[in-house]
Design a protein around this motif. Structure first.
Motif, PDB file in Angstrom:
ATOM      1  N   PRO A  27      -7.667  -2.172 -11.461  1.00  0.00           N
ATOM      2  CA  PRO A  27      -7.689  -2.632 -10.066  1.00  0.00           C
ATOM      3  C   PRO A  27      -6.312  -2.412  -9.442  1.00  0.00           C
ATOM      4  O   PRO A  27      -5.500  -3.337  -9.390  1.00  0.00           O
ATOM      5  CB  PRO A  27      -8.049  -4.105 -10.198  1.00  0.00           C
ATOM      6  CG  PRO A  27      -7.568  -4.506 -11.555  1.00  0.00           C
ATOM      7  CD  PRO A  27      -7.604  -3.287 -12.417  1.00  0.00           C
ATOM      8  N   THR A  28      -6.073  -1.193  -8.993  1.00  0.00           N
ATOM      9  CA  THR A  28      -4.738  -0.743  -8.572  1.00  0.00           C
ATOM     10  C   THR A  28      -4.066  -1.703  -7.587  1.00  0.00           C
ATOM     11  O   THR A  28      -2.900  -2.036  -7.748  1.00  0.00           O
ATOM     12  CB  THR A  28      -4.832   0.654  -7.954  1.00  0.00           C
ATOM     13  OG1 THR A  28      -5.988   0.713  -7.118  1.00  0.00           O
ATOM     14  CG2 THR A  28      -4.977   1.717  -9.034  1.00  0.00           C
ATOM     15  N   ASN A  29      -4.804  -2.144  -6.558  1.00  0.00           N
ATOM     16  CA  ASN A  29      -4.158  -3.002  -5.562  1.00  0.00           C
ATOM     17  C   ASN A  29      -3.740  -4.342  -6.152  1.00  0.00           C
ATOM     18  O   ASN A  29      -2.657  -4.844  -5.853  1.00  0.00           O
ATOM     19  CB  ASN A  29      -5.083  -3.204  -4.357  1.00  0.00           C
ATOM     20  CG  ASN A  29      -5.122  -1.959  -3.488  1.00  0.00           C
ATOM     21  OD1 ASN A  29      -5.390  -0.869  -3.995  1.00  0.00           O
ATOM     22  ND2 ASN A  29      -4.849  -2.095  -2.204  1.00  0.00           N
ATOM     23  N   LEU A  30      -4.577  -4.912  -6.984  1.00  0.00           N
ATOM     24  CA  LEU A  30      -4.195  -6.172  -7.631  1.00  0.00           C
ATOM     25  C   LEU A  30      -3.000  -5.979  -8.564  1.00  0.00           C
ATOM     26  O   LEU A  30      -2.189  -6.890  -8.740  1.00  0.00           O
ATOM     27  CB  LEU A  30      -5.380  -6.760  -8.402  1.00  0.00           C
ATOM     28  CG  LEU A  30      -6.386  -7.544  -7.562  1.00  0.00           C
ATOM     29  CD1 LEU A  30      -7.675  -7.787  -8.341  1.00  0.00           C
ATOM     30  CD2 LEU A  30      -5.789  -8.887  -7.115  1.00  0.00           C
ATOM     31  N   ILE A  31      -2.882  -4.806  -9.139  1.00  0.00           N
ATOM     32  CA  ILE A  31      -1.726  -4.528 -10.003  1.00  0.00           C
ATOM     33  C   ILE A  31      -0.455  -4.472  -9.141  1.00  0.00           C
ATOM     34  O   ILE A  31       0.604  -4.978  -9.541  1.00  0.00           O
ATOM     35  CB  ILE A  31      -1.928  -3.206 -10.779  1.00  0.00           C
ATOM     36  CG1 ILE A  31      -3.158  -3.287 -11.689  1.00  0.00           C
ATOM     37  CG2 ILE A  31      -0.667  -2.837 -11.573  1.00  0.00           C
ATOM     38  CD1 ILE A  31      -3.019  -4.143 -12.907  1.00  0.00           C
ATOM     39  N   TYR A  32      -0.556  -3.885  -7.952  1.00  0.00           N
ATOM     40  CA  TYR A  32       0.596  -3.912  -7.034  1.00  0.00           C
ATOM     41  C   TYR A  32       0.947  -5.358  -6.652  1.00  0.00           C
ATOM     42  O   TYR A  32       2.121  -5.729  -6.574  1.00  0.00           O
ATOM     43  CB  TYR A  32       0.305  -3.095  -5.765  1.00  0.00           C
ATOM     44  CG  TYR A  32       0.561  -1.610  -5.922  1.00  0.00           C
ATOM     45  CD1 TYR A  32       1.860  -1.108  -5.969  1.00  0.00           C
ATOM     46  CD2 TYR A  32      -0.493  -0.715  -6.042  1.00  0.00           C
ATOM     47  CE1 TYR A  32       2.096   0.250  -6.122  1.00  0.00           C
ATOM     48  CE2 TYR A  32      -0.267   0.649  -6.198  1.00  0.00           C
ATOM     49  CZ  TYR A  32       1.026   1.132  -6.237  1.00  0.00           C
ATOM     50  OH  TYR A  32       1.258   2.469  -6.392  1.00  0.00           O
ATOM     51  N   ALA A  33      -0.071  -6.162  -6.394  1.00  0.00           N
ATOM     52  CA  ALA A  33       0.169  -7.571  -6.047  1.00  0.00           C
ATOM     53  C   ALA A  33       0.836  -8.299  -7.212  1.00  0.00           C
ATOM     54  O   ALA A  33       1.814  -9.038  -7.030  1.00  0.00           O
ATOM     55  CB  ALA A  33      -1.144  -8.248  -5.667  1.00  0.00           C
ATOM     56  N   LEU A  34       0.325  -8.069  -8.409  1.00  0.00           N
ATOM     57  CA  LEU A  34       0.902  -8.713  -9.601  1.00  0.00           C
ATOM     58  C   LEU A  34       2.350  -8.265  -9.785  1.00  0.00           C
ATOM     59  O   LEU A  34       3.227  -9.068 -10.121  1.00  0.00           O
ATOM     60  CB  LEU A  34       0.066  -8.353 -10.838  1.00  0.00           C
ATOM     61  CG  LEU A  34       0.546  -8.957 -12.165  1.00  0.00           C
ATOM     62  CD1 LEU A  34       0.408 -10.470 -12.165  1.00  0.00           C
ATOM     63  CD2 LEU A  34      -0.230  -8.355 -13.348  1.00  0.00           C
ATOM     64  N   HIS A  35       2.589  -6.992  -9.554  1.00  0.00           N
ATOM     65  CA  HIS A  35       3.941  -6.453  -9.691  1.00  0.00           C
ATOM     66  C   HIS A  35       4.896  -7.166  -8.752  1.00  0.00           C
ATOM     67  O   HIS A  35       6.014  -7.544  -9.124  1.00  0.00           O
ATOM     68  CB  HIS A  35       3.925  -4.949  -9.403  1.00  0.00           C
ATOM     69  CG  HIS A  35       5.228  -4.273  -9.682  1.00  0.00           C
ATOM     70  ND1 HIS A  35       6.214  -4.136  -8.739  1.00  0.00           N
ATOM     71  CD2 HIS A  35       5.704  -3.701 -10.814  1.00  0.00           C
ATOM     72  CE1 HIS A  35       7.253  -3.505  -9.280  1.00  0.00           C
ATOM     73  NE2 HIS A  35       6.969  -3.220 -10.532  1.00  0.00           N
ATOM     74  N   ARG A  36       4.448  -7.361  -7.520  1.00  0.00           N
ATOM     75  CA  ARG A  36       5.287  -8.030  -6.526  1.00  0.00           C
ATOM     76  C   ARG A  36       5.574  -9.471  -6.959  1.00  0.00           C
ATOM     77  O   ARG A  36       6.705  -9.936  -6.908  1.00  0.00           O
ATOM     78  CB  ARG A  36       4.555  -7.979  -5.185  1.00  0.00           C
ATOM     79  CG  ARG A  36       5.289  -8.458  -3.971  1.00  0.00           C
ATOM     80  CD  ARG A  36       6.572  -7.701  -3.721  1.00  0.00           C
ATOM     81  NE  ARG A  36       7.685  -8.577  -4.035  1.00  0.00           N
ATOM     82  CZ  ARG A  36       8.912  -8.193  -4.339  1.00  0.00           C
ATOM     83  NH1 ARG A  36       9.238  -6.926  -4.382  1.00  0.00           N
ATOM     84  NH2 ARG A  36       9.841  -9.060  -4.608  1.00  0.00           N
ATOM     85  N   SER A  37       4.540 -10.163  -7.392  1.00  0.00           N
ATOM     86  CA  SER A  37       4.699 -11.560  -7.769  1.00  0.00           C
ATOM     87  C   SER A  37       5.539 -11.696  -9.046  1.00  0.00           C
ATOM     88  O   SER A  37       6.424 -12.545  -9.136  1.00  0.00           O
ATOM     89  CB  SER A  37       3.326 -12.205  -7.949  1.00  0.00           C
ATOM     90  OG  SER A  37       3.456 -13.589  -8.079  1.00  0.00           O
ATOM     91  N   LEU A  38       5.277 -10.850 -10.030  1.00  0.00           N
ATOM     92  CA  LEU A  38       6.050 -10.909 -11.277  1.00  0.00           C
ATOM     93  C   LEU A  38       7.510 -10.554 -11.043  1.00  0.00           C
ATOM     94  O   LEU A  38       8.400 -11.064 -11.728  1.00  0.00           O
ATOM     95  CB  LEU A  38       5.444  -9.959 -12.326  1.00  0.00           C
ATOM     96  CG  LEU A  38       4.179 -10.448 -13.021  1.00  0.00           C
ATOM     97  CD1 LEU A  38       3.608  -9.339 -13.920  1.00  0.00           C
ATOM     98  CD2 LEU A  38       4.459 -11.703 -13.851  1.00  0.00           C
ATOM     99  N   THR A  39       7.765  -9.680 -10.077  1.00  0.00           N
ATOM    100  CA  THR A  39       9.148  -9.327  -9.760  1.00  0.00           C
ATOM    101  C   THR A  39       9.878 -10.564  -9.240  1.00  0.00           C
ATOM    102  O   THR A  39      11.014 -10.847  -9.638  1.00  0.00           O
ATOM    103  CB  THR A  39       9.185  -8.184  -8.723  1.00  0.00           C
ATOM    104  OG1 THR A  39       8.501  -7.054  -9.273  1.00  0.00           O
ATOM    105  CG2 THR A  39      10.614  -7.783  -8.383  1.00  0.00           C
TER     106      THR A  39
END
Lengths: 462, 462
Positions: B327-339
């Motif tokens: 789920p590419t978009n959720l992975i971008y969201a997770l990346h932002r939050s984990l950062t």
């Protein structure tokens, strides 16, 4: 199904109506960010909405941060990016992406529940299946195979798999993990089993289910879904007909009930025009009956219809229920996209026709350039949402694809193990097709392919 | 694991570097929408990025629609909505929502692959587990149970389930679906099995795995993860220790390796601060060894580590591989939050401390109001990301919760079947806690609870 009182109670904990750009897509609503230094204060409808919300607060209270901002779909434009023309994920419209950025919502709130219910109802429309039961869960198309293997099929059941490529292999493997006895009819690459072959197989053995890949994304073949459905109805009517529609739903016509298809499984990131992350399955009354007649319970937990069926029925009834938290934002995105597909200015029939026309345009263009498709007669037997094109002799992926990337065009390399270095794949689905007039995606795509070929030293005929 | 040549080839089909607000979070970049009637033309960095992209095009070409727009996180503000303070989904930050609206990307593009790889690496940091193997897939926390049941445990294996409520019941049921023999230690509501009880059980029988719910979302108990990990290491070191961290990861300290925890499973929509739709699991070397020593293959397809392990290793190695579309978009969201979680201005240690403080504040407030928690000593044995509060005598959900909704505050009703009408649940995780100074969520929440109680006729002590 009537919801338990406890669910009604749970709902009482949630908001009755929050202003939302998704549920109120009024084009005259031009809400503005509340950065007062640079922008005028909210006016018109946006202001009245904020004021409605503010009415609930005591006069002395300031608006909490969650109530301060709003962004309409007219203001939201996605970031610049390369044109994504692979056979999924596909280009996603701005309004769908904005819906995917919806404020976080409770999965059982009275705001969210009808959005989920609408998605279920609209999926029936897309599939011409008013009597089917859609299941919408987090996951991917792959999880749809698990759902079939763990709910429709029981361990020891015979299943016939029509194999046209990579995805037939995988579906067969999945069925075997759950204990099915799989018989495959494997077609040569770019071809598909004939109706005669399938008829002969169906007459040899009693199959609990037959599966086929409507569009095999690895090779771009299009199965004769109507012919297969009618064939099974004639020679083996108890057999559950399963259509893997990951690369076909909303880009190919599927008249599920008229054609006698019992299960359609798909995902959100192709013809449905959403980001990936949703597994979507629709089951006919016959498929649900097969599930309900199981002698053993489903042998999966997360993929169990025993768990999901009451949840889907509750959301459709407007109440909501809990098994696993649904991916709320993706459901908002799906709702936005399905609304365009089922209620937009382009009818469903017109949408399918536009995909046929775009497919013919792409296939004619590459043919005129002297290129061959993986599907022998791509116009007749090929998918309408994608095209698999062989490299001209002497050229390979590393010659062509980086040149396309340099032109901001992203196509996909080959996938079928045997020939994967011999061809590339172009996706032409969704907004790239239906909104081509405004977007110009196809022009940009085709022009770039031609230029990349010429830069690689290729000499087209004439 | 070295990626197959075919994967490298596939990657050549994708873009090398696209400008993105996610991968270039430069705060000085103020990109603007291209609605020329109302806004100035792009200037500064935004203009130079568009120009970089335009350099790839022939001078005579106009920019395709996909390259025209950009929106920075400074401009994106989510729509107004009620404050969501349930124990998940939680409030999601604007930059995370904008990442969820990232332009559609190929799941194997060189832009996306390192984003996925980063998520895997950052999950190790959040769990203090440098040697663990994270698995990030579409799904929900529930799918994490399937992953444990189908990969770590084999049919016929004995599993000890420490049951503190709804989620213990469900995990046990899931394990049984896949053939495990489950023994449960059930604690009274709001309580948890003692270390002595667990020790006695571990000495009675050899268990392949032991599971516990770190925070049981149905009752708000907090398990003694450290004590349980140390206990198993002492009395039954072969047993795989499984922590259900759906409602604890990133809101409660979990020192996975130091404490001897072998599997942590969670989801994206709670402490991790993303929209729902991701199942996240981390497995220790011991858990992976148990998986690799299986005598029968995993009995799930979509949840199979046999499928996902090579994919996770390939993404971390920077190549990408395919089993099911991530789920590419959720992975971008997770990346932002984990950062933000791992590299933001608030350290991980400070984040956990802030959750403890917010929890104490909420628990003290309701205590001072004369309300009781479901957990007898909530300060000592309760979760730090949520609180379960009993209604005062004479009041019920329908008295209190709609009044909170009218104040734009969404809390959750009860969930534990036996007492569900006797209490409500408050979530205090993520931005609501860590960014409380700017947001004022907790003030708004607590004030609203008090007002709603008074409006319901409740008389607090004194």
């Amino acid at each position: 199904m009537s919801p338990p009182a406890s669910d009604k109670l749970k709902m009482a904990a949630h908001a009755a109506s929050s202003p939302s750009p998704i549920s109120n897509p009024n084009p005259s609503t031009r809400a503005r960010s509340n950065s007062h230094e640079r922008r005028p204060a909210p006016s018109g409808k946006a202001a009245s909405r904020v004021s409605q919300v503010a009415d609930h607060l005591q006069p002395s209270q300031s608006l909490p941060s969650t109530l301060r901002f709003e962004m309409s779909s007219q203001e939201f434009k996605q970031a610049p990016h390369k044109l994504l023309v692979i056979p999924g994920p596909i280009e996603v419209a701005d309004d769908v992406l904005l819906a995917n950025a919806h404020p976080s919502m409770s999965h059982v709130s009275p705001d969210f529940v009808p959005v989920f219910g609408d998605c279920i109802r609209m999926m029936r429309q897309v599939l011409y299946a008013p009597n089917s039961q859609p299941f919408i869960t987090s996951g991917s198309g792959t999880l749809g195979w698990d759902q079939v293997a763990a709910n429709v099929v029981e361990p020891g059941d015979e299943v016939l798999v029509l194999n046209t490529g990579y995805f037939g292999d995988s579906f067969a493997e999945c069925l075997e993990v759950y204990g099915a006895k799989v018989t495959q009819i494997k077609a040569p690459i770019g071809s598909k089993p004939t109706l005669d072959e399938v008829e002969a197989a169906l007459k040899q053995k009693k199959y609990k289910a037959m599966t086929f890949t409507h569009v095999d994304t690895s090779v771009a073949t299009l199965a004769d879904a109507k012919g297969l459905g009618e064939l099974v109805a004639r020679v083996s009517p108890e057999t559950v007909v399963v259509l893997d529609g990951v690369c076909s739903v909303a880009s190919e016509e599927i008249r599920m009930e008229e054609w006698g298809i019992d299960v359609v499984l798909t995902a959100s990131q192709k013809g449905l025009g959403c980001p990936p992350g949703l597994c979507i399955v629709a089951a006919s009354k016959k498929a649900i009956a097969a599930f309900e007649a199981r002698s053993v319970p489903p042998n999966s937990y997360f993929a169990s219809w025993k768990k999901w069926l009451p949840v889907m029925r509750a959301y459709e009834a407007g109440t909501g229920a809990y098994f696993a938290t649904p991916p709320t934002n993706l459901i908002y995105a799906l709702h936005r996209s399905l609304t365009t597909i089922t209620k937009g200015s382009v009818s469903l029939e017109e949408r399918f026709k536009m995909h046929v026309e775009a497919s013919n345009r792409v296939k004619s263009f590459v043919t005129e350039l002297g290129l061959k498709q993986l599907v022998q007669d791509g116009f007749k037997d090929g998918a309408h949402g994608m095209t698999a094109v062989r490299y001209p002799e002497g050229l390979q992926a590393s010659d062509l694809l980086p040149k396309l990337v340099a032109k901001n065009v992203v196509v996909a390399a080959g996938l079928h193990a045997v020939v994967k270095n011999e061809y590339f794949r172009i996706g032409h689905m969704g907004v790239t097709v239906v909104n081509d007039k405004e977007r110009g995606d196809l022009d940009h795509l085709l022009k770039s392919i031609k230029e990349a070929l010429l830069e690689s030293g290729y000499k087209p005929p004439n």
